[in-house]
Design an enzyme around this catalytic site. Structure first.
Site, PDB file in Angstrom:
ATOM      1  CG  ASP A 149      -1.952  -1.087   1.211  1.00 22.67           C
ATOM      2  OD1 ASP A 149      -2.440  -1.411   0.111  1.00 22.67           O
ATOM      3  OD2 ASP A 149      -2.272  -1.627   2.278  1.00 22.67           O
ATOM      4  CG  ASP A 183      -6.803  -1.463  -1.581  1.00 21.35           C
ATOM      5  OD1 ASP A 183      -7.145  -2.654  -1.688  1.00 21.35           O
ATOM      6  OD2 ASP A 183      -5.842  -1.086  -0.883  1.00 21.35           O
TER       7      ASP A 183
END
Length: 216
Positions: A149, A183
């Site tokens: 991330d 995401d």
């Protein structure tokens, strides 16, 4: 929308997602950050759990490695199910809105499952060092990779006033979660289904008819 166009969308999302993760993984040490704007930063973290970093071992009486394996296997089945859903919607000539949404969800889910399944055996550790690809000392094993991330939007970063009950003096940060392109694709796909629900689950002809009416 036909299968060819759907595949192009999926491949495009996957390429952007994986290239961004590989770049971050090989150019950032875990925890490194770069401020792009005051409200947007590139922050490298790794997530071995589910959404928001939650782990099955936090809720079930199982070890963390077992929880990670169960989560990865579940993700594989979920990706297979979403893939079948996409194939079915294309075969039934469902609305373009629905096919686009499912394409985004599928591409995002597939992007993150790649991290979970293979990154552990492809990359070395990122802790206090730059990771290398195809390392002789990988940080994990098959099915035990961590999701990369890097997108962080602390649009509000302040402190609660002292007079606020319970929260007074505590840090308040919005938006705090760190996420990735995969995401974003999943969230966008789900958002399309929620906002354009009627258009998504109508037939392709109804979708086009609605567009004509809106532009008339």
């Amino acid at each position: 929308m036909n299968l060819k166009k759907s595949l192009l969308i999926i491949i495009a999302v996957l390429l952007i997602d994986q290239l961004s993760k590989i770049y971050i993984k090989t150019h950032f040490v875990l925890g490194d950050s770069v401020e792009v704007f005051s409200w947007f930063k590139i922050l490298f973290i790794e997530n071995s759990g589910a959404a928001w970093g939650a782990k099955l071992s936090d809720f079930l009486p199982i070890s963390e490695p077992t929880g990670k394996l169960v989560l990865t296997v579940f993700r594989l089945f979920a990706v297979a199910g979403i893939g079948y859903w996409l194939y079915d919607t294309i075969q039934k000539k469902s609305s373009k809105t629905l096919i686009l949404a499912v394409c985004l969800i599928f591409a995002g889910a597939l992007g993150n499952i790649i991290d979970s399944v293979v990154y552990g055996v492809v990359f070395s550790d990122s802790y206090q060092q730059l990771a290398t690809a195809f390392s002789n000392e990988p940080y994990g094993s098959l099915f035990y990779g961590k999701v990369v991330d890097m997108l962080y939007f602390p649009m509000v970063d302040t402190t609660w006033p002292d007079w606020v009950p319970y929260f007074g003096g505590a840090t308040f940060r919005f938006f705090e979660p760190v996420f990735n392109i995969a995401d974003m694709a999943i969230s966008t796909g789900v958002g399309v289904l929620l906002v354009f629900n009627k258009r998504a689950f109508g037939k392709e002809g109804e979708d086009e008819e609605t567009t004509v009416e809106e532009t008339a």
